[in-house]
Motif scaffolding. Sequence first.
Motif, short mmCIF file in Angstrom:
data_model
loop_
_atom_site.label_atom_id
_atom_site.label_comp_id
_atom_site.label_asym_id
_atom_site.label_seq_id
_atom_site.Cartn_x
_atom_site.Cartn_y
_atom_site.Cartn_z
N MET A 35 0.83 -1.20 0.00
CA MET A 35 0.00 0.00 0.00
C MET A 35 0.86 1.25 0.00
N ASP A 36 0.34 2.32 -0.61
CA ASP A 36 0.98 3.61 -0.41
C ASP A 36 0.45 4.18 0.91
N THR A 37 0.96 5.33 1.30
CA THR A 37 0.59 5.86 2.62
C THR A 37 -0.90 6.21 2.71
N THR A 38 -1.47 6.70 1.63
CA THR A 38 -2.90 7.02 1.65
C THR A 38 -3.73 5.77 1.90
N GLU A 39 -3.40 4.70 1.20
CA GLU A 39 -4.13 3.44 1.38
C GLU A 39 -3.90 2.89 2.79
N LEU A 40 -2.69 3.04 3.29
CA LEU A 40 -2.38 2.55 4.64
C LEU A 40 -3.24 3.26 5.68
N TYR A 41 -3.29 4.58 5.62
CA TYR A 41 -4.05 5.34 6.62
C TYR A 41 -5.55 5.12 6.47
N THR A 42 -6.01 4.92 5.25
CA THR A 42 -7.43 4.60 5.05
C THR A 42 -7.77 3.27 5.71
N LEU A 43 -6.91 2.28 5.52
CA LEU A 43 -7.12 0.97 6.16
C LEU A 43 -7.14 1.12 7.68
N LEU A 44 -6.19 1.86 8.21
CA LEU A 44 -6.09 1.99 9.66
C LEU A 44 -7.26 2.79 10.24
N ASP A 45 -7.72 3.80 9.53
CA ASP A 45 -8.89 4.55 9.99
C ASP A 45 -10.12 3.65 10.08
N THR A 46 -10.30 2.83 9.06
CA THR A 46 -11.44 1.92 9.04
C THR A 46 -11.30 0.88 10.14
N TRP A 47 -10.11 0.33 10.27
CA TRP A 47 -9.85 -0.67 11.31
C TRP A 47 -10.11 -0.07 12.70
N GLN A 48 -9.69 1.15 12.91
CA GLN A 48 -9.86 1.79 14.21
C GLN A 48 -11.34 1.91 14.58
N GLN A 49 -12.15 2.23 13.61
CA GLN A 49 -13.59 2.36 13.84
C GLN A 49 -14.24 1.02 14.16
N GLU A 50 -13.70 -0.04 13.56
CA GLU A 50 -14.29 -1.37 13.71
C GLU A 50 -13.51 -2.25 14.68
N GLN A 51 -12.58 -1.68 15.41
CA GLN A 51 -11.63 -2.45 16.20
C GLN A 51 -12.26 -3.49 17.13
N PRO A 52 -13.39 -3.21 17.79
CA PRO A 52 -13.96 -4.22 18.69
C PRO A 52 -14.30 -5.55 18.01
N THR A 53 -14.47 -5.54 16.69
CA THR A 53 -14.82 -6.78 15.98
C THR A 53 -13.60 -7.53 15.48
#
Length: 228
Positions: free
Chosen positions: A127-145
């Motif tokens: 991933m480039d940095t934009t894709e990386l941060y998009t993934l992490l933002d989404t993961w952070q929101q869904e982290q409990p699952t």
Amino acid sequence: MAINLTAYKQVLAELVPYNARLVAVSKTKPVEDIEELYGQGQRIFGENYVQELVDKEGVLPHDIEWHFIGHLQTNKVKYIAPFVHTIHAVDSYKLLLEINKQALKHNRTVNCLLQLHIAAEETKFGMDTTELYTLLDTWQQEQPTFGGVRIAGLMAMATNTDDQQQIRKEFQQVKTIFDTVKHKYFSEQDYFKERSTGMSADYHIALEEGSTMIRIGSLLFGERNYNK
């Protein structure tokens, strides 16, 4: 070809000052070669192909810590989820979701490294940095699952070049991104600590730039014959 034990011992000695670990890349190599290195005390082995990994895991000692280091298709995750310790090349949110799903089926937590694309070659995954941060933002929101995965760090491959300054610059880029990600997403977590960078040709530079895991195959096992 027999294992190059001189090279193996030299690499282990070089790792000590950096508190880094060796992933012995055993893809395409026979079980006997892995057993020989296992007999020397090596426990972390890396494989690139799912079926080959499954076959080897079934006949080798169960205290081996298997790392999957190749490009992983989502439909193949289920085959390694029961036993794989770390997956190095997570390059999409879709793949992270599937690893989580399959790991939970086996009541496991699989370590995952997010793969960055830092090399000049477009053929390399990541991933480039934009894709990386998009993934992490989404993961952070869904982290409990996400009980089935543990995002343990980053993985990257440098450009295949003789220009050591370029390689060093790319590994320094990984460190900069790692520090940013650590601060923003994992400041309270001690498990986000891995930087899987460096292979047979460039691991010295990777160690100097903070690698915690180096992936070495040909230096230990000799060149590979893909026609076998």
